[in-house]
Scaffold this active site. Structure first.
Site, PDB file in Angstrom:
ATOM      1  N   CYS A 254      39.938  41.896  53.026  1.00 53.93           N
ATOM      2  CA  CYS A 254      40.528  42.290  51.740  1.00 53.93           C
ATOM      3  C   CYS A 254      41.832  41.549  51.462  1.00 53.93           C
ATOM      4  O   CYS A 254      42.221  41.394  50.313  1.00 53.93           O
ATOM      5  CB  CYS A 254      40.738  43.798  51.702  1.00 53.93           C
ATOM      6  SG  CYS A 254      41.762  44.405  53.061  1.00 53.93           S
TER       7      CYS A 254
ATOM      8  N   GLN B  18      38.569  47.356  45.572  1.00 51.59           N
ATOM      9  CA  GLN B  18      38.365  46.346  46.601  1.00 51.59           C
ATOM     10  C   GLN B  18      36.885  46.280  47.000  1.00 51.59           C
ATOM     11  O   GLN B  18      36.283  45.201  47.042  1.00 51.59           O
ATOM     12  CB  GLN B  18      39.223  46.689  47.830  1.00 51.59           C
ATOM     13  CG  GLN B  18      39.082  45.693  48.959  1.00 51.59           C
ATOM     14  CD  GLN B  18      39.658  44.339  48.622  1.00 51.59           C
ATOM     15  OE1 GLN B  18      40.812  44.250  48.234  1.00 51.59           O
ATOM     16  NE2 GLN B  18      38.873  43.289  48.752  1.00 51.59           N
TER      17      GLN B  18
ATOM     18  N   ARG C 275      48.613  52.779  42.357  1.00 51.47           N
ATOM     19  CA  ARG C 275      48.631  52.558  43.815  1.00 51.47           C
ATOM     20  C   ARG C 275      49.615  53.564  44.394  1.00 51.47           C
ATOM     21  O   ARG C 275      50.828  53.483  44.107  1.00 51.47           O
ATOM     22  CB  ARG C 275      49.034  51.119  44.139  1.00 51.47           C
ATOM     23  CG  ARG C 275      49.258  50.888  45.613  1.00 51.47           C
ATOM     24  CD  ARG C 275      49.285  49.423  46.002  1.00 51.47           C
ATOM     25  NE  ARG C 275      47.954  48.847  45.985  1.00 51.47           N
ATOM     26  CZ  ARG C 275      47.615  47.705  46.594  1.00 51.47           C
ATOM     27  NH1 ARG C 275      48.521  47.009  47.258  1.00 51.47           N
ATOM     28  NH2 ARG C 275      46.391  47.250  46.543  1.00 51.47           N
TER      29      ARG C 275
ATOM     30  N   ASP D  82      40.067  44.210  58.443  1.00 56.08           N
ATOM     31  CA  ASP D  82      41.306  44.509  57.701  1.00 56.08           C
ATOM     32  C   ASP D  82      42.408  44.675  58.745  1.00 56.08           C
ATOM     33  O   ASP D  82      42.128  44.737  59.957  1.00 56.08           O
ATOM     34  CB  ASP D  82      41.109  45.794  56.879  1.00 56.08           C
ATOM     35  CG  ASP D  82      42.311  46.139  56.000  1.00 56.08           C
ATOM     36  OD1 ASP D  82      43.179  45.264  55.784  1.00 56.08           O
ATOM     37  OD2 ASP D  82      42.387  47.303  55.539  1.00 56.08           O
TER      38      ASP D  82
ATOM     39  N   HIS E 121      40.044  52.574  48.674  1.00 57.78           N
ATOM     40  CA  HIS E 121      40.404  51.404  47.867  1.00 57.78           C
ATOM     41  C   HIS E 121      39.141  50.954  47.110  1.00 57.78           C
ATOM     42  O   HIS E 121      38.527  49.942  47.438  1.00 57.78           O
ATOM     43  CB  HIS E 121      40.915  50.298  48.808  1.00 57.78           C
ATOM     44  CG  HIS E 121      41.660  49.194  48.141  1.00 57.78           C
ATOM     45  ND1 HIS E 121      41.921  49.162  46.786  1.00 57.78           N
ATOM     46  CD2 HIS E 121      42.212  48.052  48.654  1.00 57.78           C
ATOM     47  CE1 HIS E 121      42.607  48.061  46.502  1.00 57.78           C
ATOM     48  NE2 HIS E 121      42.790  47.377  47.605  1.00 57.78           N
TER      49      HIS E 121
ATOM     50  N   ARG F 151      38.103  40.163  42.684  1.00 57.31           N
ATOM     51  CA  ARG F 151      38.824  41.381  42.298  1.00 57.31           C
ATOM     52  C   ARG F 151      38.942  41.437  40.774  1.00 57.31           C
ATOM     53  O   ARG F 151      38.704  42.467  40.148  1.00 57.31           O
ATOM     54  CB  ARG F 151      40.220  41.417  42.941  1.00 57.31           C
ATOM     55  CG  ARG F 151      40.245  41.598  44.452  1.00 57.31           C
ATOM     56  CD  ARG F 151      39.740  42.977  44.871  1.00 57.31           C
ATOM     57  NE  ARG F 151      40.456  44.047  44.222  1.00 57.31           N
ATOM     58  CZ  ARG F 151      41.634  44.540  44.626  1.00 57.31           C
ATOM     59  NH1 ARG F 151      42.182  44.086  45.725  1.00 57.31           N
ATOM     60  NH2 ARG F 151      42.225  45.532  43.960  1.00 57.31           N
TER      61      ARG F 151
HETATM   62  N1   CP Z   1      43.511  43.530  48.816  1.00 60.05           N
HETATM   63  C1   CP Z   1      44.530  44.028  48.107  1.00 60.05           C
HETATM   64  O1   CP Z   1      44.466  45.098  47.534  1.00 60.05           O
HETATM   65  O2   CP Z   1      45.626  43.215  48.061  1.00 60.05           O
HETATM   66  P1   CP Z   1      47.050  43.627  47.499  1.00 60.05           P
HETATM   67  O3   CP Z   1      47.614  44.646  48.440  1.00 60.05           O
HETATM   68  O4   CP Z   1      47.838  42.342  47.502  1.00 60.05           O
HETATM   69  O5   CP Z   1      46.885  44.177  46.127  1.00 60.05           O
HETATM   70  N1  NVA Z   2      44.361  48.820  54.662  1.00 59.28           N
HETATM   71  C1  NVA Z   2      45.337  48.003  53.976  1.00 59.28           C
HETATM   72  C2  NVA Z   2      44.725  47.368  52.783  1.00 59.28           C
HETATM   73  C3  NVA Z   2      45.638  46.474  51.990  1.00 59.28           C
HETATM   74  C4  NVA Z   2      44.965  45.904  50.782  1.00 59.28           C
HETATM   75  C5  NVA Z   2      46.533  48.863  53.603  1.00 59.28           C
HETATM   76  O1  NVA Z   2      46.324  49.987  53.121  1.00 59.28           O
HETATM   77  O2  NVA Z   2      47.659  48.419  53.754  1.00 59.28           O
END
Ligand code: CP
Ligand code: NVA
Length: 311
Positions: free
Chosen positions: A262, A133, A103, A223, A130, A290
């Site tokens: 998400c 997701q 990440r 989102d 992502h 997930r």
């Molecule tokens: N949806 C998602 O990726 O959640 P987290 O940021 O908690 O991993």
């Molecule tokens: N768009 C959001 C998704 C979190 C899972 C972010 O990047 O923070």
């Protein structure tokens, strides 16, 4: 054999996504009967995180245990790109790990890691996309509607990392993708051009008005308006997206839709409690998926799916 990576969903063919879904469905059914099939015994999953996470971290850590492997979490103190170069970091970590879930703040950093890793790299969210997701989201939609072909999927809100992956996933799986978003926050032209090049048959409809966008949709998705890293823009974005809240009134136009998010959600901002906790909401099933979808990804990438060689 060179390792396979999942940096964006452009990396997978439609057939490969369907293969991942088939593994995921099989493993999910077995788990519901108490069977944890150890397809990846002894495999090690490195979890390299520059941003916070609940779902991505917990679902990968649980999933690799079910598959007979284990994980190691590497946070900011691991020093990726700070204590040492990405090249040294990736080459060394590949000596210990069979795959790295990563990440990152910047998408380019994951692409650079891939260049130096001899193990698989899986994108666990960047500012650009992502992919894990979107796989779980489409798996959830298929569970709810029994099929994906020809469904109308509407995303209401920021054309962000999650929206990009959803657009690609829908394009690959025969789902019509609609996005309702203020013009200033829409998909960038290079992304739209890449969609046209790589997925010429995909239906991607961009508009500003959420009402026609959600009308008769099979899925309504939203989102956060300000993603991780955009905290300074929160107020400006709250004003720009004020008419894009998914609430009971908007959902009246999509009575057969499943509601997806998400998570984490900013209740009272992009979505109301009424929708999050209402009868159309599938957000908990979606979060649970997930893990199931990612077990499919791991088995596919690491060669436990039958058609791939061992990593
Ligand atoms: N949806 C998602 O990726 O959640 P987290 O940021 O908690 O991993
Ligand atoms: N768009 C959001 C998704 C979190 C899972 C972010 O990047 O923070």
């Amino acid at each position: 054999m060179a390792p396979r990576h999942l940096v964006s969903l452009f990396d997978l063919t439609t057939q490969e996504i369907e293969q991942i879904f088939a593994i995921a469905r099989d493993l999910k059914a077995k788990l519901s009967n108490g069977i944890r099939e150890p397809l990846l015994p002894g495999r090690v999953l490195a979890m390299l995180f520059e941003k916070p996470s609940l779902r991505t971290r917990a679902s990968f850590e649980a999933g690799i245990v079910h598959l007979g492997g284990s994980s190691m979490f590497l946070g900011a103190d691991a020093g990726w790109g700070q204590r040492e170069s990405t090249a040294d970091f990736g080459r060394v970590l590949s000596e210990f790990a069979d795959a790295i879930v990563c990440r990152a703040k910047e998408h380019r950093k994951v692409e650079e890691l891939v260049e130096h890793c001899s193990c698989s790299v899986i994108n666990g969210l960047t500012d650009w996309c992502h992919p894990c997701q979107a796989l779980a989201d489409l798996l959830t939609l298929e569970e709810r509607h029994g099929t994906l072909q020809g469904l109308k999927f509407t995303y209401v809100g920021d054309a962000n990392n999650v929206a990009r992956s959803l657009a690609i996933a829908c394009g690959k799986l025969g789902v019509d993708f609609h996005i309702a978003c203020p013009a200033a926050y829409q998909f960038d032209e290079p992304f739209l051009e890449r969609m046209r090049q790589e997925l010429p048959d995909a239906t991607l409809t961009v508009c500003e008005d959420p009402v026609p966008a959600v009308t008769d949709a099979h899925a309504v998705y939203t989102d956060v308006w300000a993603s991780m890293g955009q905290e300074a823009e929160e107020q400006e974005r709250a004003a720009a997206f004020a008419d894009y809240q998914v609430n009971g009134q908007l959902m009246e136009h999509a009575p057969d839709a499943v509601f997806l998010h998400c998570l984490p959600a900013r209740r009272g901002m992009e979505v109301t409690d009424e929708v999050m906790d209402g009868p159309q909401s599938a957000v908990v099933q979606q979060a649970g998926n997930r893990m199931h979808a990612q077990k499919g990804v791991l088995a596919f990438l690491l060669g436990a799916a039958g058609s791939q060689s061992s990593a």
